[in-house]
Design an enzyme around this catalytic site. Structure first.
Site, short mmCIF file in Angstrom:
data_model
loop_
_atom_site.label_atom_id
_atom_site.label_comp_id
_atom_site.label_asym_id
_atom_site.label_seq_id
_atom_site.Cartn_x
_atom_site.Cartn_y
_atom_site.Cartn_z
N LEU A 527 32.96 40.60 50.39
CA LEU A 527 33.65 40.81 49.11
C LEU A 527 32.66 41.20 48.02
O LEU A 527 33.01 41.85 47.05
CB LEU A 527 34.40 39.55 48.70
CG LEU A 527 35.67 39.21 49.47
CD1 LEU A 527 36.23 37.88 49.00
CD2 LEU A 527 36.71 40.30 49.29
N GLY A 528 31.46 40.72 48.13
CA GLY A 528 30.47 41.03 47.10
C GLY A 528 29.19 40.28 47.39
O GLY A 528 29.16 39.40 48.24
N ARG A 529 28.13 40.66 46.68
CA ARG A 529 26.91 39.91 46.85
C ARG A 529 26.17 39.80 45.54
O ARG A 529 26.31 40.64 44.65
CB ARG A 529 26.02 40.55 47.93
CG ARG A 529 25.64 42.02 47.70
CD ARG A 529 24.62 42.45 48.72
NE ARG A 529 25.15 42.52 50.07
CZ ARG A 529 24.41 42.28 51.16
NH1 ARG A 529 23.15 41.91 51.07
NH2 ARG A 529 24.95 42.38 52.36
N GLY A 530 25.47 38.73 45.38
CA GLY A 530 24.74 38.50 44.15
C GLY A 530 23.49 37.71 44.45
O GLY A 530 23.15 37.50 45.63
N SER A 532 22.95 34.70 44.18
CA SER A 532 23.14 33.40 44.80
C SER A 532 23.60 33.50 46.25
O SER A 532 23.59 32.51 46.96
CB SER A 532 24.14 32.59 43.99
OG SER A 532 25.33 33.33 43.85
N GLY A 533 23.99 34.67 46.68
CA GLY A 533 24.40 34.79 48.08
C GLY A 533 25.45 35.86 48.28
O GLY A 533 25.81 36.59 47.35
N VAL A 535 29.31 36.94 49.54
CA VAL A 535 30.65 36.38 49.62
C VAL A 535 31.47 37.14 50.65
O VAL A 535 31.47 38.38 50.66
CB VAL A 535 31.37 36.45 48.26
CG1 VAL A 535 32.68 35.70 48.33
CG2 VAL A 535 30.50 35.91 47.17
N LYS A 549 31.22 31.74 50.55
CA LYS A 549 29.94 32.21 50.03
C LYS A 549 28.79 31.57 50.77
O LYS A 549 28.64 30.34 50.78
CB LYS A 549 29.85 31.87 48.55
CG LYS A 549 28.53 32.30 47.94
CD LYS A 549 28.58 32.27 46.43
CE LYS A 549 27.68 33.33 45.88
NZ LYS A 549 27.96 33.64 44.50
N ASP A 646 25.14 32.08 34.40
CA ASP A 646 25.30 33.48 34.80
C ASP A 646 26.71 33.96 34.46
O ASP A 646 27.46 34.43 35.31
CB ASP A 646 25.00 33.64 36.29
CG ASP A 646 24.72 35.11 36.65
OD1 ASP A 646 24.59 35.94 35.72
OD2 ASP A 646 24.64 35.41 37.85
#
Ligand SMILES: *[C@@H]1O[C@H](CO)[C@@H](O)[C@H](O)[C@H]1NC(C)=O
Ligand SMILES: *[C@@H]1O[C@H](CO)[C@@H](O)[C@H](O)[C@H]1NC(C)=O
Ligand SMILES: *[C@@H]1O[C@H](CO)[C@@H](O)[C@H](O)[C@H]1NC(C)=O
Ligand SMILES: *[C@@H]1O[C@H](CO)[C@@H](O)[C@H](O)[C@H]1NC(C)=O
Ligand SMILES: *[C@@H]1O[C@H](CO)[C@@H](O)[C@H](O)[C@H]1NC(C)=O
Ligand SMILES: *[C@@H]1O[C@H](CO)[C@@H](O)[C@H](O)[C@H]1NC(C)=O
Length: 819
Positions: A527-530, A532-533, A535, A549, A646
């Protein structure tokens, strides 16, 4: 012979039983010829299920009233009294029921203090019973009701009890002495709140300045009846209607006209036997008529308090509704009079006349030359001028609400210090007793209820301005009653002990790694990444779609991890993404949370791929408010402070109704467990949303989130990413941000000369379809959140209050002057 003697003996037995009954079970009903006496505390009637008790209520050691109260509330809550104005002596008084159905309350000396006036010649078998609804009824032949307490309410209406043309509620203080507010039908048959002064009654609810259409009422329906049903919905024949926030069956409620003139609907919390407000007529108490009396001004400190206008002094500190008197007589001589200017203040009514589009000087002269004029309200810009013959209903509002300015007559030469001008400080420091400067505000116990517990001030605060607004909001926004209850308890400081808390914690569970592998189909849908990890999307049997996540860089022990999660597990707010559970198997650290199909705010707002939704003005406002609420909850209302670190549109998810849900909270601590504060060595946020203290050596506080919120707020208004607004690719995000906020600040300062600038700023996709006042206030809020100096930024709590008030400002009924 035999038969008749048997009949005679059974008759004897029967009469014996009947005569014994009053003594055997005086608790269930009172039969004709018997009485309840004040001395015996067991001399009471209980309703069948025990909810209500009827008997003598001791208001002071020597004085009692014949009353009905809730058996189950921790503080005795009286719902009806026969003789509030004439209490009886606590020894020797009694209430008797006669065979004709009349009930008589006699004082110790036999004097009749009260009677129900029921006197029926052939009443049959008479008895008095306390019904399950809290109604004390005298019943005659065949159960016919000869008299009932529901027909003569005091200050409280119980569910199913009707308010009619011949009944009214009157506010009472803690000694049950009636006050000057009442709730009854007016001469247009509208259910209204009245301030009954000596010779004159003012209607203050519904807002008298609104048209009948705006009130949503129906005039002249001669039915004149209204009642609260058992679900918590009130409806009257004039279409007056309101609903408890916790609408639903099985809850004990009461509608009470409190001593402060506010009509409130309460629900009983079974767990701790206290009352929660679930609806009220006035979220802003200062709008209640006559709260501070003549020449008094209601100010928010932020608790509502009374102050005197400059040049006036309090008449009776124990009774603030008596108001203030002039310290020196004001002469009629034009030469000897001056005006004191009270910004953002207004007095209600008593307009001698009204001028429009006149100058301030004109208005001044008008008042100066009329000896009866005590002062005038002047509205800059529109030039409205209202000279006043009496100064009542004074209220001062926060700076941004567009009230007028009040000029009051004072003797020439009287020094008026700035400090003596009442000013509301709804967002300032909470009131603390300080003999030096604050004693000019007189904080009255408007409710005049006994405050027994040590959290008394919080209790009062609860009824005060801020939380009242919050509450009203809750009611309007329709947040569940559960949250409402928790708010209430939070304020009273007992939240962590309530059962709901455990319930939330229990919903939080641990998942096995294998389980999540299956749920995400081996971590297939990203779904996405940032930072922190990453998802992934997953589907769980009990929860449906979830976001899974995988946390990167967790290098803490399992125990620490669990401790952090125990914090996250307790966090539950409608504007925060709900975390369902976690996984901690071997090296894997995974969080499982709610999943939202609408995606995150950045996708919709910045119109990147596939955004068909254009956020309208109201939706943007609601998102801003929701995000502010979520952050305020994290910062102030959880058992532990949680700094998000954040905040950015990517972390604001929108559900199908576009309700914002903040994601990724609590991770700052998980990822970087600093000992005292957060470990500042590693910047946690995202460029373009970073507060200056990240790069300075200052410790990180909740104010970093306020800063980021300021950026998000600005982006909601502008509809573009602020850090992308620089023309030059190389310019640092921080510099662009600084430049934009300086520009907005300048514009805000030159607001009067160039009022149309705001339209140029707001997202052009809205085609000018926005609320100017709200936009301005949001702009101002955003800029104050972006202050370099973090101490000058508001708290998230403040931000919520400002936004909530802004919602009001645009509404129809809260403005001080609607004309
Ligand atoms: C109650 O009455 C007694 C006897 O009349 C009297 O001595 C006492 O002062 C009274 N107490 C109060 C609080 O009025
Ligand atoms: C009974 O009648 C008296 C005299 O008319 C009146 O003052 C009183 O309020 C009445 N009581 C009730 C309960 O209606
Ligand atoms: C109230 O009534 C009294 C006597 O009728 C009158 O003298 C007084 O001026 C009135 N007060 C007001 C405020 O109308
Ligand atoms: C008056 O009120 C009653 C009770 O609420 C309602 O049934 C009736 O329809 C109303 N009449 C009119 C004319 O609105
Ligand atoms: C009564 O109130 C409801 C909702 O508040 C409104 O929809 C309805 O039109 C009102 N009825 C009348 C006759 O004004
Ligand atoms: C104001 O005037 C009234 C009567 O005109 C007088 O009784 C009163 O003492 C005066 N008060 C002051 C403070 O001078």
């Amino acid at each position: 012979m035999n038969e008749s003697s048997a009949a005679a003996s059974s008759y004897l037995l029967l009469t014996l039983i009947i005569h014994l009954l009053p003594f055997v079970s005086a608790h269930d009903f009172l039969s004709a010829g018997s009485s309840l006496s004040v001395e015996h505390s067991s001399d009471v009637l209980h309703s069948q299920d025990g909810t209500f008790t009827c008997g003598f209520y001791r208001i002071s050691p020597n004085a009692s009233t014949f009353s009905i109260w809730f058996s189950g509330s921790s503080e005795r809550t009286v719902v009806w009294s026969a003789n509030p104005l004439h209490p009886v002596y606590t020894w020797g008084s009694k209430v008797e029921l006669d065979a004709d159905g009349s009930m008589v309350l006699k004082d110790y000396n036999g004097q009749i203090v009260w009677t129900n006036n029921a006197s029926v010649s052939d009443a049959g078998h008479v008895q008095a019973r306390l019904l399950g609804t809290g109604n004390l009824a005298v019943e005659g032949r065949g159960g016919a009701i000869l008299w009932q307490s529901f027909d003569s309410p005091t200050d409280t209406l119980l569910p199913t009890q009707r308010i009619t043309a011949s009944t009214k509620l009157v506010s009472t203080n803690r000694l049950l002495v009636p006050g000057h507010y009442s709730f009854r039908f007016d001469d247009q048959y509208l259910l209204s709140l009245f301030d009954d002064e000596k010779n004159i009654s003012f209607i203050y609810w519904p807002n008298p300045r609104m048209t009948i259409w705006a009130k949503g009422r129906v005039q002249f329906n001669s039915t004149m009846s209204g009642a609260l049903d058992t679900l918590g919905h009130f409806l009257a024949s004039d279409n007056a209607t309101f609903t408890a926030a916790d609408w639903g069956p099985g809850i004990m409620r009461r509608l009470t006209l409190d001593y402060d003139g506010n009509l409130r609907l309460y629900s009983l919390n079974v767990a701790d036997r206290t009352w929660s407000v679930t609806w009220m007529a006035f979220p802003q108490l200062c709008n209640v008529h006559g709260l501070c009396g003549e020449n008094g001004i209601c100010v928010y400190t932020p608790v509502p308090a009374c102050a005197c206008a400059p040049g006036f002094e309090v008449i009776d500190p124990s009774e603030r509704s008596k108001g203030c008197r002039p310290k020196t007589n004001i002469s009629c001589d034009v030469e000897k009079v001056d005006f004191a200017k009270l910004p953002h203040t207004d007095f209600l009514g008593y307009d001698m006349t009204a001028h429009h589009s006149v100058s301030l000087d004109f208005c001044k002269k008008e008042c100066l030359h009329d000896c009866n004029c005590k002062g005038f309200a002047y509205w800059e810009g529109i030039g409205d001028c209202y000279p006043k013959s009496v100064l009542v209903g004074g209220v001062t509002l926060q700076n941004f609400a567009s009230t007028g300015t009040m000029y009051i007559k004072i003797p020439n030469g009287l020094q008026v210090l700035d400090a003596s001008i009442p000013q509301s400080q709804p967002f300032g420091p909470k009131y603390s007793p300080d003999c030096g400067t604050t004693n000019r505000y007189f904080i009255a116990d408007f409710l005049d209820k006994l405050k027994r517990d040590h959290s008394g001030s919080k209790y009062l605060y609860f009824y005060g301005f801020l939380s009242a607004i919050f509450l009203a909001e809750v009611v309007f926004v329709g947040l569940g009653w559960f949250i409402l209850r928790r708010e209430y308890r939070e304020l009273r400081g007992v939240w962590p002990a309530e059962p709901g808390y455990e319930m939330i914690a229990n919903h939080f569970r641990r998942y096995a790694y294998r389980e999540l592998v299956t749920a995400t189909r081996k971590f297939k849908d990203e779904l996405g990444r940032g930072a922190s990890g990453i998802v992934y999307k997953g589907v769980l049997e009990d929860k449906g779609a979830v976001a899974v996540k995988k946390l990167a860089e967790i290098n803490q022990s399992e125990e620490e991890f669990r401790h952090e999660l125990s914090v996250i597990s307790m966090i539950n707010h409608m504007n925060l993404v709900r975390v369902w559970g976690y996984c901690s198997d071997g090296p894997h650290r995974i969080l499982v949370s709610e999943c939202f199909e609408n995606g995150s705010l950045d996708k919709i707002l910045f119109g990147s791929k596939g955004s068909e939704i254009l956020l309208g003005w109201k939706q943007r406002f609601d998102i801003a408010l929701g995000v502010a609420r979520g952050l305020a909850y994290l910062h102030h209302e959880c058992s532990e402070w949680v700094i998000h670190c954040d905040v950015k549109p990517e972390n604001i998810l929108l559900d199908e109704n576009l309700v914002p849900k903040i994601a990724d909270f609590g991770l700052a601590k998980l990822l970087n467990r600093g000992r005292s504060n957060l470990n500042v060595s590693k910047i946690q946020g995202t460029r373009g949303y970073l507060a200056p203290e990240w790069v300075s050596s200052l410790p990180i506080t909740a104010k970093v989130d306020v800063y980021s919120f300021g950026v998000v707020l600005l982006e909601l208004l502008i509809g573009a990413r602020v850090s992308n607004m620089g023309n030059d690719e190389d310019v640092e995000a921080e510099m662009v941000l600084g430049r934009v906020s300086r520009l907005v600040k300048e514009k805000l300062q030159s607001d009067d000369t160039e009022p149309s600038w705001i339209a140029d700023f707001i997202d052009s996709r809205l085609n000018g379809d926005f609320n100017n006042l709200q936009a301005r206030i949001m702009m101002r809020l955003s800029i104050s959140c972006l202050e370099e100096d973090r101490d000058r930024r508001p708290t998230m709590e403040n931000a919520v209050q400002i936004l909530v008030l802004t919602e009001d400002v645009s509404g129809a009924n809260v403005m001080v002057r609607a004309t």
